[in-house]
Scaffold this motif. Structure first.
Motif, PDB file in Angstrom:
ATOM      1  N   ARG A 103      -3.957   1.612 -11.548  1.00  0.00           N
ATOM      2  CA  ARG A 103      -4.390   1.043 -12.820  1.00  0.00           C
ATOM      3  C   ARG A 103      -5.000  -0.341 -12.640  1.00  0.00           C
ATOM      4  N   SER A 104      -4.426  -1.136 -11.749  1.00  0.00           N
ATOM      5  CA  SER A 104      -4.945  -2.487 -11.556  1.00  0.00           C
ATOM      6  C   SER A 104      -6.375  -2.479 -11.022  1.00  0.00           C
ATOM      7  N   LYS A 105      -6.784  -1.357 -10.416  1.00  0.00           N
ATOM      8  CA  LYS A 105      -8.131  -1.263  -9.839  1.00  0.00           C
ATOM      9  C   LYS A 105      -9.139  -0.627 -10.785  1.00  0.00           C
TER      10      LYS A 105
ATOM     11  N   GLY B 252     -21.284   0.825 -12.251  1.00  0.00           N
ATOM     12  CA  GLY B 252     -22.246   0.675 -11.164  1.00  0.00           C
ATOM     13  C   GLY B 252     -21.700   0.071  -9.890  1.00  0.00           C
ATOM     14  N   LYS B 253     -20.405  -0.236  -9.845  1.00  0.00           N
ATOM     15  CA  LYS B 253     -19.811  -0.827  -8.647  1.00  0.00           C
ATOM     16  C   LYS B 253     -18.755   0.119  -8.078  1.00  0.00           C
ATOM     17  N   GLU B 254     -18.770   0.226  -6.743  1.00  0.00           N
ATOM     18  CA  GLU B 254     -17.793   1.105  -6.104  1.00  0.00           C
ATOM     19  C   GLU B 254     -16.423   0.440  -6.074  1.00  0.00           C
ATOM     20  N   ILE B 255     -15.390   1.224  -6.358  1.00  0.00           N
ATOM     21  CA  ILE B 255     -14.010   0.743  -6.350  1.00  0.00           C
ATOM     22  C   ILE B 255     -13.330   1.274  -5.100  1.00  0.00           C
ATOM     23  N   SER B 256     -12.659   0.405  -4.378  1.00  0.00           N
ATOM     24  CA  SER B 256     -11.991   0.793  -3.137  1.00  0.00           C
ATOM     25  C   SER B 256     -10.564   1.244  -3.439  1.00  0.00           C
ATOM     26  N   LEU B 257     -10.271   2.526  -3.155  1.00  0.00           N
ATOM     27  CA  LEU B 257      -8.932   3.078  -3.357  1.00  0.00           C
ATOM     28  C   LEU B 257      -8.372   3.567  -2.031  1.00  0.00           C
ATOM     29  N   THR B 258      -7.053   3.562  -1.910  1.00  0.00           N
ATOM     30  CA  THR B 258      -6.432   4.224  -0.773  1.00  0.00           C
ATOM     31  C   THR B 258      -6.532   5.725  -1.001  1.00  0.00           C
ATOM     32  N   ASP B 259      -6.308   6.517   0.035  1.00  0.00           N
ATOM     33  CA  ASP B 259      -6.422   7.963  -0.135  1.00  0.00           C
ATOM     34  C   ASP B 259      -5.365   8.499  -1.088  1.00  0.00           C
ATOM     35  N   THR B 260      -4.187   7.859  -1.127  1.00  0.00           N
ATOM     36  CA  THR B 260      -3.142   8.297  -2.046  1.00  0.00           C
ATOM     37  C   THR B 260      -3.534   8.003  -3.487  1.00  0.00           C
ATOM     38  N   GLU B 261      -4.071   6.817  -3.726  1.00  0.00           N
ATOM     39  CA  GLU B 261      -4.535   6.476  -5.071  1.00  0.00           C
ATOM     40  C   GLU B 261      -5.651   7.419  -5.508  1.00  0.00           C
ATOM     41  N   PHE B 262      -6.557   7.723  -4.580  1.00  0.00           N
ATOM     42  CA  PHE B 262      -7.662   8.625  -4.905  1.00  0.00           C
ATOM     43  C   PHE B 262      -7.142  10.021  -5.215  1.00  0.00           C
TER      44      PHE B 262
ATOM     45  N   ILE C 221       8.153   5.643  -6.141  1.00  0.00           N
ATOM     46  CA  ILE C 221       6.927   5.737  -5.342  1.00  0.00           C
ATOM     47  C   ILE C 221       5.739   6.007  -6.256  1.00  0.00           C
ATOM     48  N   VAL C 222       5.896   6.996  -7.128  1.00  0.00           N
ATOM     49  CA  VAL C 222       4.824   7.347  -8.058  1.00  0.00           C
ATOM     50  C   VAL C 222       4.504   6.166  -8.972  1.00  0.00           C
ATOM     51  N   MET C 223       5.529   5.527  -9.492  1.00  0.00           N
ATOM     52  CA  MET C 223       5.344   4.419 -10.421  1.00  0.00           C
ATOM     53  C   MET C 223       4.526   3.285  -9.793  1.00  0.00           C
ATOM     54  N   VAL C 224       4.854   2.927  -8.553  1.00  0.00           N
ATOM     55  CA  VAL C 224       4.151   1.827  -7.904  1.00  0.00           C
ATOM     56  C   VAL C 224       2.697   2.189  -7.634  1.00  0.00           C
ATOM     57  N   HIS C 225       2.441   3.433  -7.196  1.00  0.00           N
ATOM     58  CA  HIS C 225       1.069   3.853  -6.927  1.00  0.00           C
ATOM     59  C   HIS C 225       0.248   3.917  -8.217  1.00  0.00           C
ATOM     60  N   ILE C 226       0.849   4.362  -9.303  1.00  0.00           N
ATOM     61  CA  ILE C 226       0.153   4.378 -10.593  1.00  0.00           C
ATOM     62  C   ILE C 226      -0.190   2.948 -11.009  1.00  0.00           C
ATOM     63  N   ARG C 227       0.746   2.045 -10.824  1.00  0.00           N
ATOM     64  CA  ARG C 227       0.505   0.638 -11.175  1.00  0.00           C
ATOM     65  C   ARG C 227      -0.634   0.053 -10.344  1.00  0.00           C
ATOM     66  N   ASN C 228      -0.624   0.329  -9.035  1.00  0.00           N
ATOM     67  CA  ASN C 228      -1.703  -0.166  -8.172  1.00  0.00           C
ATOM     68  C   ASN C 228      -3.049   0.431  -8.576  1.00  0.00           C
TER      69      ASN C 228
ATOM     70  N   SER D 174       2.512  -3.462  -1.321  1.00  0.00           N
ATOM     71  CA  SER D 174       1.653  -4.156  -0.358  1.00  0.00           C
ATOM     72  C   SER D 174       0.493  -3.290   0.097  1.00  0.00           C
ATOM     73  N   GLY D 175       0.485  -2.002  -0.327  1.00  0.00           N
ATOM     74  CA  GLY D 175      -0.642  -1.140  -0.007  1.00  0.00           C
ATOM     75  C   GLY D 175      -0.315   0.054   0.860  1.00  0.00           C
ATOM     76  N   GLY D 176       0.981   0.275   1.151  1.00  0.00           N
ATOM     77  CA  GLY D 176       1.377   1.418   1.970  1.00  0.00           C
ATOM     78  C   GLY D 176       1.261   2.728   1.213  1.00  0.00           C
ATOM     79  N   ASP D 177       1.088   3.823   1.957  1.00  0.00           N
ATOM     80  CA  ASP D 177       0.968   5.149   1.353  1.00  0.00           C
ATOM     81  C   ASP D 177       2.278   5.920   1.362  1.00  0.00           C
ATOM     82  N   ASP D 178       3.115   5.672   2.360  1.00  0.00           N
ATOM     83  CA  ASP D 178       4.372   6.400   2.449  1.00  0.00           C
ATOM     84  C   ASP D 178       5.369   5.540   3.209  1.00  0.00           C
TER      85      ASP D 178
END
Length: 232
Positions: free
Chosen positions: A208-210, A154-164, A199-206, A95-99
């Motif tokens: 990749r989708s972006k 040319g378009k900015e992608i919005s990532l959470t700090d964990t994804e970044f 945790i790692v798997m879900v963040h990698i999946r999120n 759902s977008g949580g970091d921890d």
């Protein structure tokens, strides 16, 4: 520098009070909300460095609240919940949580997680624009570590700090395979534990989708089965 401000969202006033006392004792400015709707109203009119979010709340639950927050903000979100099954944690990250910190939690564990998330947020949050700084590229993907921004075509992608943080870690060490344990400890800055692989798997999946919009093309982030992940 102003003191980091944290929003505690929990329908239990006692938990809000305990967390508030602990965090204020560490020098944080703390605000509170009793449910998801109140939290969204506060976020609309204020800026926070971290949100502590309960899962089981009346009206909007924590997962629903998190998804609404992600429509307008990449502020780090730490779930605090008595629901401790792996499936619950995966739902939180999806759902977008970091921890995700199970209740009851210890003082040391809460403060450690909070400080790590706030520190990472301050390091990676960006100005929202590209600069002349050194950038990292993978195909059409451009990553600007100092500005904390990611652009594609040319378009900015919005990532959470964990994804970044995951993306920067892998791109700074191109072709190097990171085991799940190594990647978790590098990004979350804490000792790997059982269940962290999910945790790692879900963040990698999120992530990749972006950043990967065409499944037919070679991936930017590759899974090396049995070994971990790497960036090409």
């Amino acid at each position: 520098m102003e003191e980091p401000e944290i929003l505690i969202v929990d329908d239990n006033p006692e938990i809000r009070e305990v967390a508030m006392v602990l965090l204020q004792g560490e020098g944080f400015t703390v605000d509170e909300a009793g449910d998801g709707k109140e939290a969204l109203d506060k976020i609309e009119h204020g800026a926070y460095d971290l949100i502590l979010l309960d899962v089981m709340m009346p009206g909007l639950n924590g997962y629903q609240t998190c998804m609404e927050i992600r429509k307008k903000s990449n502020v780090p979100i730490l779930f605090l919940s008595a629901r401790t099954q792996v499936e619950d944690k995966i739902m939180g990250f999806s759902s977008g949580g970091d921890d995700y910190l199970p209740k009851p939690f210890s003082y040391q564990e809460l403060i450690s997680r909070v400080k790590a998330l706030v520190r990472r947020y301050h390091v990676y949050q960006g100005s929202g624009r590209r600069t002349q700084e050194e950038k990292m590229c993978s195909g059409a993907l451009e990553v600007y570590p100092e500005a904390g921004t990611v652009w594609k075509n040319g378009k900015e992608i919005s990532l959470t700090d964990t994804e970044f943080s995951i993306l920067c870690t892998l791109m700074k060490h191109r072709k190097q395979i990171f085991s799940v344990e190594h990647l978790y400890e590098a990004v979350w800055e804490e000792t790997y534990y059982y269940g962290a692989a999910n945790i790692v798997m879900v963040h990698i999946r999120n992530l990749r989708s972006k950043i990967e919009d065409d499944p037919g093309k070679p991936r930017i982030l590759r899974t090396i089965w049995g070994r971990g992940y790497r960036c090409d």
